[in-house]
Enzyme design. Structure first.
Site, PDB file in Angstrom:
ATOM      1  N   LYS A  66       0.818  -1.230   0.000  1.00  0.00           N
ATOM      2  CA  LYS A  66       0.000   0.000   0.000  1.00  0.00           C
ATOM      3  C   LYS A  66       0.846   1.272   0.000  1.00  0.00           C
ATOM      4  O   LYS A  66       0.478   2.251  -0.652  1.00  0.00           O
ATOM      5  CB  LYS A  66      -0.930   0.012   1.222  1.00  0.00           C
ATOM      6  CG  LYS A  66      -2.065  -0.988   1.146  1.00  0.00           C
ATOM      7  CD  LYS A  66      -3.003  -0.784   2.336  1.00  0.00           C
ATOM      8  CE  LYS A  66      -4.064  -1.850   2.403  1.00  0.00           C
ATOM      9  NZ  LYS A  66      -5.022  -1.627   3.503  1.00  0.00           N
ATOM     10  N   ASN A  86      -4.942   2.062  -1.444  1.00  0.00           N
ATOM     11  CA  ASN A  86      -5.534   0.714  -1.438  1.00  0.00           C
ATOM     12  C   ASN A  86      -6.394   0.469  -2.677  1.00  0.00           C
ATOM     13  O   ASN A  86      -6.875  -0.647  -2.876  1.00  0.00           O
ATOM     14  CB  ASN A  86      -6.345   0.469  -0.154  1.00  0.00           C
ATOM     15  CG  ASN A  86      -7.737   1.069  -0.218  1.00  0.00           C
ATOM     16  OD1 ASN A  86      -7.939   2.080  -0.879  1.00  0.00           O
ATOM     17  ND2 ASN A  86      -8.680   0.452   0.451  1.00  0.00           N
ATOM     18  N   ASP A 100      -9.919   3.076   2.931  1.00  0.00           N
ATOM     19  CA  ASP A 100      -9.985   2.392   4.234  1.00  0.00           C
ATOM     20  C   ASP A 100     -10.687   3.241   5.309  1.00  0.00           C
ATOM     21  O   ASP A 100     -11.501   2.735   6.085  1.00  0.00           O
ATOM     22  CB  ASP A 100      -8.580   2.026   4.716  1.00  0.00           C
ATOM     23  CG  ASP A 100      -8.019   0.815   3.971  1.00  0.00           C
ATOM     24  OD1 ASP A 100      -8.813  -0.015   3.486  1.00  0.00           O
ATOM     25  OD2 ASP A 100      -6.779   0.695   3.877  1.00  0.00           O
ATOM     26  N   GLY A 124      -3.718   2.035  18.063  1.00  0.00           N
ATOM     27  CA  GLY A 124      -2.896   1.525  16.965  1.00  0.00           C
ATOM     28  C   GLY A 124      -2.233   2.686  16.244  1.00  0.00           C
ATOM     29  O   GLY A 124      -2.702   3.829  16.337  1.00  0.00           O
ATOM     30  N   ALA A 125      -1.130   2.380  15.566  1.00  0.00           N
ATOM     31  CA  ALA A 125      -0.430   3.433  14.819  1.00  0.00           C
ATOM     32  C   ALA A 125       0.171   2.860  13.542  1.00  0.00           C
ATOM     33  O   ALA A 125       1.091   3.435  12.969  1.00  0.00           O
ATOM     34  CB  ALA A 125       0.648   4.071  15.696  1.00  0.00           C
ATOM     35  N   GLY A 126      -0.366   1.734  13.071  1.00  0.00           N
ATOM     36  CA  GLY A 126       0.093   1.120  11.821  1.00  0.00           C
ATOM     37  C   GLY A 126      -0.687   1.676  10.642  1.00  0.00           C
ATOM     38  O   GLY A 126      -1.319   2.739  10.738  1.00  0.00           O
ATOM     39  N   ASN A 147      -1.119   3.959  21.457  1.00  0.00           N
ATOM     40  CA  ASN A 147      -0.481   2.791  20.854  1.00  0.00           C
ATOM     41  C   ASN A 147       0.464   2.122  21.852  1.00  0.00           C
ATOM     42  O   ASN A 147       1.015   2.780  22.731  1.00  0.00           O
ATOM     43  CB  ASN A 147       0.300   3.220  19.597  1.00  0.00           C
ATOM     44  CG  ASN A 147       0.764   2.028  18.782  1.00  0.00           C
ATOM     45  OD1 ASN A 147      -0.026   1.142  18.480  1.00  0.00           O
ATOM     46  ND2 ASN A 147       2.036   1.997  18.426  1.00  0.00           N
TER      47      ASN A 147
HETATM   48  P1  ATR Z   1      -1.565  -2.573   9.936  1.00  0.00           P
HETATM   49  O1  ATR Z   1      -0.945  -2.039   8.672  1.00  0.00           O
HETATM   50  O2  ATR Z   1      -2.541  -3.686   9.699  1.00  0.00           O
HETATM   51  O3  ATR Z   1      -2.138  -1.491  10.781  1.00  0.00           O
HETATM   52  P2  ATR Z   1       0.961  -2.740  11.326  1.00  0.00           P
HETATM   53  O4  ATR Z   1       1.437  -1.574  10.540  1.00  0.00           O
HETATM   54  O5  ATR Z   1       1.844  -3.901  11.500  1.00  0.00           O
HETATM   55  O6  ATR Z   1      -0.390  -3.303  10.739  1.00  0.00           O
HETATM   56  O7  ATR Z   1       0.521  -2.182  12.773  1.00  0.00           O
HETATM   57  C1  ATR Z   1       0.059  -3.024  13.733  1.00  0.00           C
HETATM   58  C2  ATR Z   1      -0.448  -2.189  14.929  1.00  0.00           C
HETATM   59  O8  ATR Z   1      -1.001  -3.087  15.868  1.00  0.00           O
HETATM   60  C3  ATR Z   1       0.643  -1.431  15.662  1.00  0.00           C
HETATM   61  O9  ATR Z   1       0.076  -0.240  16.143  1.00  0.00           O
HETATM   62  C4  ATR Z   1       0.997  -2.394  16.801  1.00  0.00           C
HETATM   63  O10 ATR Z   1       1.558  -1.767  17.931  1.00  0.00           O
HETATM   64  P3  ATR Z   1       3.143  -1.439  17.986  1.00  0.00           P
HETATM   65  O11 ATR Z   1       3.318  -0.181  17.195  1.00  0.00           O
HETATM   66  O12 ATR Z   1       3.417  -1.274  19.429  1.00  0.00           O
HETATM   67  O13 ATR Z   1       3.838  -2.629  17.388  1.00  0.00           O
HETATM   68  C5  ATR Z   1      -0.369  -2.909  17.140  1.00  0.00           C
HETATM   69  N1  ATR Z   1      -0.422  -4.199  17.853  1.00  0.00           N
HETATM   70  C6  ATR Z   1      -0.200  -5.427  17.346  1.00  0.00           C
HETATM   71  N2  ATR Z   1      -0.433  -6.376  18.272  1.00  0.00           N
HETATM   72  C7  ATR Z   1      -0.836  -5.725  19.407  1.00  0.00           C
HETATM   73  C8  ATR Z   1      -1.235  -6.139  20.717  1.00  0.00           C
HETATM   74  N3  ATR Z   1      -1.262  -7.436  21.066  1.00  0.00           N
HETATM   75  N4  ATR Z   1      -1.588  -5.188  21.622  1.00  0.00           N
HETATM   76  C9  ATR Z   1      -1.565  -3.881  21.289  1.00  0.00           C
HETATM   77  N5  ATR Z   1      -1.186  -3.425  20.066  1.00  0.00           N
HETATM   78  C10 ATR Z   1      -0.835  -4.326  19.144  1.00  0.00           C
END
Ligand code: ATR
Length: 268
Positions: A66, A86, A100, A124-126, A147
Site C-alpha cells: 500500500k 488501497n 480504508d 494503533g499506529a500502523g 499505541n
Molecule cells: P496494519 O498495517 O494492519 O495497521 P501494522 O502496521 O503492523 O499493521 O501495525 C500493527 C499495529 O497493531 C501497531 O500499532 C501495533 O503496535 P506497535 O506499534 O506497538 O507494534 C499494534 N499491535 C499489534 N499487536 C498488538 C497487541 N497485542 N496489543 C496492542 N497493540 C498491538
C-alpha cells in the site's frame, strides 16, 4: 470484452476481495471479473503499469504494497496524506485512492454512529490506524491516538494534527469518549484471547469498533457487549472499503448486502 479487475498483494491467497467483487458484478450483471494476483515487491510497478496497459478496470492494493503503490500512481489528496493507496483507478491516468478510512466511517454509520464532532480513541499506529486517523480528523472527529509503542502514536498524531496518549491511560480516555476503535491486530486469529480493553473500562453509550474480522466475534466485541456498549465488527469496514472502490471504478451504486454475504460466506 470482459473487464478485468484485481488485487495485488503478497501473500494473497486468503483475500476475500475476489468473492466480494465478483458477487457484486454478478448481481449487477456486469461483464467483469476480479482476480487475486501475488505480486513480489520488486515487480509492483510493472504490475500496475501492466494492468493499465492491458485495459484493467481497476486494482486494489493490499499488504505489503500500500505504501509503495503511492510512487507508481497519481494519488488523490487523502491517499497522499495517509501515505498509502488501497485502490487504483485507470479512468484518468493511474489514480491512487485510499478507501480504508471511509470504509471505517461507513461501518460506524450503518450502526447508527456518526463521527462528526465525536470523541474517538483510536488504538494503533500502523497502516490501518493511519488511514482511519486522517479520514476521521478530516470529517470533524476529535481523535486521540494511543499505541503500545507510544513513540509511533506521537508521530502519527503529529502528522494528522490530533492528540495522543499512553495506552495505560485508556480507562480515563474512554470516560469522555463516544467511540473506541481497535486498529491493531490484537484479538486476530490465532491470538483470540488478546484484547486492548476489558469490560470494566467500557461503558454504555460507547461504540466499540474492532477492525479485526477473524474471528467475527473478537474478545473486545464480547467485552463491549458485556459492558452494555455498542459492538461493531470489522466485516463492515472490509465490505465498505471494497464498496467504495467499486463505486470509484464503475460509477455504479455497489450492492453492499450482496458483497457482505459473499464475505461472510468466505469466512465460513
Ligand atoms: P496494519 O498495517 O494492519 O495497521 P501494522 O502496521 O503492523 O499493521 O501495525 C500493527 C499495529 O497493531 C501497531 O500499532 C501495533 O503496535 P506497535 O506499534 O506497538 O507494534 C499494534 N499491535 C499489534 N499487536 C498488538 C497487541 N497485542 N496489543 C496492542 N497493540 C498491538
Amino acid at each position: 470484452m470482459k473487464k478485468v479487475f484485481g488485487v495485488l498483494g503478497d501473500p494473497i491467497e486468503h483475500s476475500l476481495s475476489p468473492a466480494m467483487h465478483n458477487a457484486a458484478f454478478r448481481e449487477l450483471e456486469m461483464d467483469c471479473e476480479y482476480h487475486a494476483f501475488r505480486v513480489r515487491h520488486k515487480y509492483l510497478k510493472n504490475a500496475i503499469l501492466g494492468a493499465q496497459a492491458m485495459g484493467f478496470g481497476g486494482l486494489n492494493i493490499t499488504v505489503p504494497h500500500k505504501e509503495k503503490a503511492l510512487e507508481f500512481t497519481n494519488p488523490d489528496t487523502l491517499a497522499r496524506r495517509i501515505g498509502a493507496v488501497n485502490t487504483v483507478s485507470f479512468n484518468d491516468g493511474i489514480r491512487g485512492h485510499n478507501t480504508d478510512g471511509l470504509g471505517a466511517e461507513m461501518a460506524l454509520l450503518e450502526a447508527g454512529v456518526g463521527i462528526n464532532a465525536s470523541n474517538v480513541v483510536l488504538v494503533g499506529a500502523g497502516g490501518a490506524a493511519r488511514a482511519i486517523a486522517f479520514h476521521f480528523a478530516e470529517k470533524g472527529a476529535g481523535v486521540t491516538i494511543a499505541n503500545r509503542t507510544p513513540e509511533k502514536a506521537e508521530v502519527l498524531a503529529e502528522d494528522v494534527g490530533c492528540s495522543h496518549a499512553g495506552l495505560e491511560n485508556l480507562k480515563e480516555l474512554l470516560q469522555d469518549s463516544d467511540i473506541l476503535i481497535n486498529a491493531t491486530s490484537a484479538g486476530m486469529h490465532p491470538h483470540i484471547d488478546s484484547t486492548i480493553a476489558s469490560r470494566d473500562i467500557l461503558h454504555p453509550g460507547l461504540a466499540v469498533f474492532d477492525i479485526v474480522y477473524n474471528p467475527l466475534q473478537t474478545k473486545l466485541l464480547h467485552q463491549a457487549e458485556l459492558a452494555g456498549a455498542k459492538p461493531i465488527g470489522g466485516v463492515a469496514m472490509l465490505v465498505h472499503q471494497g464498496a467504495e472502490a467499486f463505486r470509484i471504478w464503475t460509477g455504479q451504486k455497489p450492492p453492499v448486502e450482496v458483497m457482505r454475504n459473499a464475505v461472510l460466506e468466505g469466512l465460513g
